[in-house]
Enzyme design. Structure first.
Site, short mmCIF file in Angstrom:
data_model
loop_
_atom_site.label_atom_id
_atom_site.label_comp_id
_atom_site.label_asym_id
_atom_site.label_seq_id
_atom_site.Cartn_x
_atom_site.Cartn_y
_atom_site.Cartn_z
N ARG A 99 -3.73 10.60 5.22
CA ARG A 99 -2.69 11.63 5.16
C ARG A 99 -1.78 11.47 3.94
O ARG A 99 -1.20 12.45 3.46
CB ARG A 99 -1.87 11.60 6.44
CG ARG A 99 -2.68 12.01 7.65
CD ARG A 99 -1.80 11.91 8.86
NE ARG A 99 -0.56 12.61 8.59
CZ ARG A 99 -0.36 13.89 8.84
NH1 ARG A 99 -1.28 14.59 9.42
NH2 ARG A 99 0.80 14.45 8.55
N ASP A 133 5.16 0.64 12.07
CA ASP A 133 3.93 0.01 11.60
C ASP A 133 3.80 -1.45 12.04
O ASP A 133 2.78 -2.09 11.76
CB ASP A 133 3.83 0.10 10.07
CG ASP A 133 3.47 1.51 9.61
OD1 ASP A 133 3.16 2.35 10.46
OD2 ASP A 133 3.50 1.76 8.39
N CYS A 155 -4.68 12.88 13.74
CA CYS A 155 -4.57 11.46 13.41
C CYS A 155 -4.47 10.70 14.72
O CYS A 155 -3.88 11.19 15.69
CB CYS A 155 -3.31 11.28 12.57
SG CYS A 155 -2.90 9.60 12.23
N ARG A 203 0.92 14.63 13.42
CA ARG A 203 1.74 14.29 12.24
C ARG A 203 1.83 15.53 11.34
O ARG A 203 1.05 15.70 10.42
CB ARG A 203 1.12 13.11 11.48
CG ARG A 203 1.18 11.84 12.28
CD ARG A 203 0.48 10.70 11.58
NE ARG A 203 1.20 10.19 10.43
CZ ARG A 203 0.73 9.24 9.64
NH1 ARG A 203 -0.46 8.71 9.86
NH2 ARG A 203 1.43 8.81 8.60
N ARG A 244 -8.42 -0.17 5.56
CA ARG A 244 -7.57 0.83 4.91
C ARG A 244 -6.27 0.20 4.41
O ARG A 244 -5.71 0.66 3.42
CB ARG A 244 -7.21 1.94 5.90
CG ARG A 244 -8.34 2.87 6.23
CD ARG A 244 -7.82 4.05 7.01
NE ARG A 244 -6.58 4.52 6.42
CZ ARG A 244 -5.61 5.15 7.06
NH1 ARG A 244 -5.74 5.42 8.33
NH2 ARG A 244 -4.52 5.53 6.45
N ILE A 285 9.21 6.98 16.62
CA ILE A 285 8.69 7.66 15.43
C ILE A 285 7.43 8.44 15.81
O ILE A 285 7.31 9.63 15.49
CB ILE A 285 8.35 6.65 14.30
CG1 ILE A 285 9.52 5.71 14.04
CG2 ILE A 285 7.90 7.38 13.04
CD1 ILE A 285 10.63 6.24 13.21
N LYS A 336 0.84 -1.21 0.00
CA LYS A 336 0.00 0.00 0.00
C LYS A 336 0.87 1.25 0.00
O LYS A 336 0.63 2.19 -0.75
CB LYS A 336 -0.88 -0.02 1.26
CG LYS A 336 -1.49 1.31 1.60
CD LYS A 336 -2.33 1.24 2.84
CE LYS A 336 -1.60 1.57 4.13
NZ LYS A 336 -1.35 2.98 4.37
N ASN A 337 1.90 1.24 0.86
CA ASN A 337 2.70 2.47 1.01
C ASN A 337 3.61 2.75 -0.18
O ASN A 337 4.22 3.81 -0.26
CB ASN A 337 3.51 2.42 2.31
CG ASN A 337 2.62 2.60 3.53
OD1 ASN A 337 1.42 2.87 3.40
ND2 ASN A 337 3.19 2.45 4.71
C1 UD1 Z 1 4.83 6.71 6.32
C2 UD1 Z 1 3.91 5.55 6.19
C3 UD1 Z 1 3.36 5.15 7.57
C4 UD1 Z 1 4.51 4.94 8.55
C5 UD1 Z 1 5.45 6.13 8.56
C6 UD1 Z 1 6.69 5.93 9.41
C7 UD1 Z 1 2.96 5.83 3.99
C8 UD1 Z 1 1.75 6.07 3.17
N1 UD1 Z 1 2.81 5.89 5.31
O1 UD1 Z 1 4.05 7.83 6.79
O2 UD1 Z 1 2.62 3.96 7.42
O3 UD1 Z 1 3.99 4.77 9.86
O4 UD1 Z 1 5.88 6.41 7.21
O5 UD1 Z 1 7.40 4.82 8.95
O6 UD1 Z 1 4.01 5.54 3.47
N2 UD1 Z 1 7.29 14.34 10.47
C9 UD1 Z 1 7.52 15.68 10.75
N3 UD1 Z 1 7.28 16.57 9.75
C10 UD1 Z 1 6.83 16.22 8.52
C11 UD1 Z 1 6.62 14.86 8.23
C12 UD1 Z 1 6.86 13.94 9.24
O7 UD1 Z 1 7.92 16.02 11.84
O8 UD1 Z 1 6.63 17.10 7.66
C13 UD1 Z 1 7.54 13.34 11.53
C14 UD1 Z 1 6.31 12.48 11.83
O9 UD1 Z 1 5.43 13.14 12.73
C15 UD1 Z 1 6.95 11.25 12.43
C16 UD1 Z 1 8.24 11.12 11.61
O10 UD1 Z 1 8.47 12.40 11.04
O11 UD1 Z 1 7.30 11.47 13.77
C17 UD1 Z 1 8.18 10.09 10.50
O12 UD1 Z 1 6.98 10.26 9.77
P1 UD1 Z 1 6.91 10.05 8.21
O13 UD1 Z 1 8.05 9.19 7.77
O14 UD1 Z 1 6.74 11.36 7.54
O15 UD1 Z 1 5.55 9.28 8.04
P2 UD1 Z 1 4.67 9.28 6.75
O16 UD1 Z 1 5.57 9.43 5.58
O17 UD1 Z 1 3.54 10.25 6.92
#
Ligand code: UD1
Length: 421
Positions: A92, A307, A116, A121, A399, A329, A22-23
């Site tokens: 998201r 995850d 969320c 996030r 989902r 995370i 999915k991701n």
């Molecule tokens: C992706 C995955 C999700 C997984 C996550 C972490 C998809 C669709 N989803 O989500 O399933 O749980 O990676 O492996 O691929 N952060 C910030 N600022 C930002 C963006 C992120 O501070 O602009 C922080 C987040 O709050 C979190 C960390 O960075 O603490 C990692 O999140 P991130 O890797 O961005 O998660 P997603 O890409 O949203």
């Protein structure tokens, strides 16, 4: 609304096939917005999140056909640049259409994602990276409004308080493929899904080096073409089945998973005493002796994936001794703890850690799914618990897991779906 009903305990046995990731599929679908040509994406799992992304693409004016797991996308001539709140609030990952729409149409308007269940996030890193490419970004009426006559390559450091970001790396990498000049993303996420997206973009004609490392270099090109591509197997789904084998003391062969994407989980399960063997493209997971407690810390790839944290906690709940989970995370990603406690688990939260004291057996109970992976943990706990477990709000599960109850049923679980009164 549906609920899932499980009678336990069960010992799972047999072979299960893993669906596409999915991701990977979601950002790859977003990447089709960078071209005018038709793209074919194979092994796309038929999930609610994928449907949400299809709705976003169609709403932009893109033609999408989805049959089985084959997705045909024809973005020719799309001109709408708005991704509305009603879709982004569902998922998201929708936010990763920002980079591609902006790069292609020079403007984009994407709803600012809301809260969320797994914690705050933010999208600051996405915005920082896209601004670095020369875009003008504003937040207006709940939307991120982005404009750029021509994106320009830049050096951008994409590290936040919790390390790298998967979707921010994706978003900036996609935007940079059509920017003028070279972009370097420093502290890029190294997840296999980022590599998968980079490979798809490369097939479209993008020039990308270093995906899978902390430095990704993108040389902008004038335009991208169509591509045909098959997404990687879902490592989180595969991992969930591996933990399912462990928690039910079963014997499951997982077909089609990538062993090399599951290193952190395999290491932890082996430390706990689970027998794991690789036979070609199959991974056999068995429990041959009593398991030992383990400690884990979630970290960006190749660390232990957040995850799979909830699923592992369900397993720790039935291993004699003390196990400790530390979540680096999403420090608040512990919504499953109180539901597991309803089933008799003994878990104490201390800051970003959970201390799990294993019990002999869980007992079935009515519980509520709070988010995608938490619901998977409750399904696993339900299969190990004695008696009946009713899991409500399973739309979370839908989902991200492709026909999970059918797959578990074939492995011998006593599981079915019911309409909730
Ligand atoms: C992706 C995955 C999700 C997984 C996550 C972490 C998809 C669709 N989803 O989500 O399933 O749980 O990676 O492996 O691929 N952060 C910030 N600022 C930002 C963006 C992120 O501070 O602009 C922080 C987040 O709050 C979190 C960390 O960075 O603490 C990692 O999140 P991130 O890797 O961005 O998660 P997603 O890409 O949203």
């Amino acid at each position: 609304m549906d609920k899932i009903v499980i009678m336990g305990p069960t010992k799972l046995k047999g072979t299960v096939e893993v669906s596409g990731a999915k991701n990977s599929a979601l950002p790859i679908m977003a990447a089709t917005l960078l071209t005018n040509e038709r793209c074919i994406i194979k092994k796309v799992p038929p999930l609610r999140d994928v449907n949400t992304m299809i709705k976003i693409l169609r709403n932009l004016g893109v033609k999408v056909q989805f049959e089985g797991s084959r997705l045909a996308v024809d973005p020719k001539g799309y001109s709408n640049y708005v991704a509305p709140y009603k879709y982004v609030k569902e998922m998201r990952a929708s936010f990763c259409v920002l980079g591609p729409i902006l790069a292609k149409l020079r403007c984009a308007q994407v709803s600012y994602p809301g809260g969320c269940a797994i914690g705050n996030r933010p999208v600051d890193l996405h915005m920082k990276g896209i601004r670095a490419l020369g875009a003008d970004l504003k937040i207006e009426h709940g939307y991120v409004v982005a404009k750029a006559k021509q994106l320009k390559g830049a050096h951008v450091y994409l590290g936040g308080a919790f390390g790298s970001s998967v979707l921010a790396t994706d978003n900036v990498m996609m935007a940079a493929t059509l920017a003028r000049g070279k972009t370097v993303i420093e502290n890029a996420a190294c997840e296999p899904e980022v590599v998968d997206l980079a490979e798809f973009l490369t097939k479209m004609g993008a020039r990308i080096k270093g995906a899978g490392t902390h430095f990704i270099e993108i040389d902008g090109v004038k335009k991208l073409g169509g591509a045909e591509y098959e997404v990687i197997p879902d490592r989180i789904e595969a991992g969930t089945f591996m933990v399912a084998a462990a928690i039910t003391k079963g014997d499951i062969t997982i077909r089609g998973a990538r062993y090399d994407h599951l290193g952190a989980l395999i290491d932890k399960l082996q430390d706990a005493g689970v027998a794991i063997a690789r036979h070609g493209k199959d991974i056999r997971v068995r429990v041959l002796r009593s398991l030992k407690p383990v400690d884990l810390t979630t970290l960006p790839y190749p660390g232990f994936p957040t995850d799979l944290q909830a699923q592992m906690m369900a397993l720790m709940a039935v291993i004699d001794g003390i196990s400790v989970v530390t979540e680096k995370i999403y420090p608040d990603r512990y919504m499953h703890v109180s539901e597991l406690a309803r089933m008799g688990a003994q878990i104490k939260l201390e800051g970003d850690s959970a201390i799990v004291k294993g019990v002999k057996e869980l007992s079935g109970a009515p519980v509520m799914a709070s988010d995608l992976r938490a619901s998977a943990a409750l399904v696993l706990a339900g299969m190990a618990a004695r008696g009946r477990t009713d899991i409500s709000r399973v739309y979370h599960l839908d989902r991200g897991y492709d026909r999970i109850e059918q797959k578990l049923l074939r492995l011998g679980a006593n599981i079915h779906r019911e309409k909730e009164e």
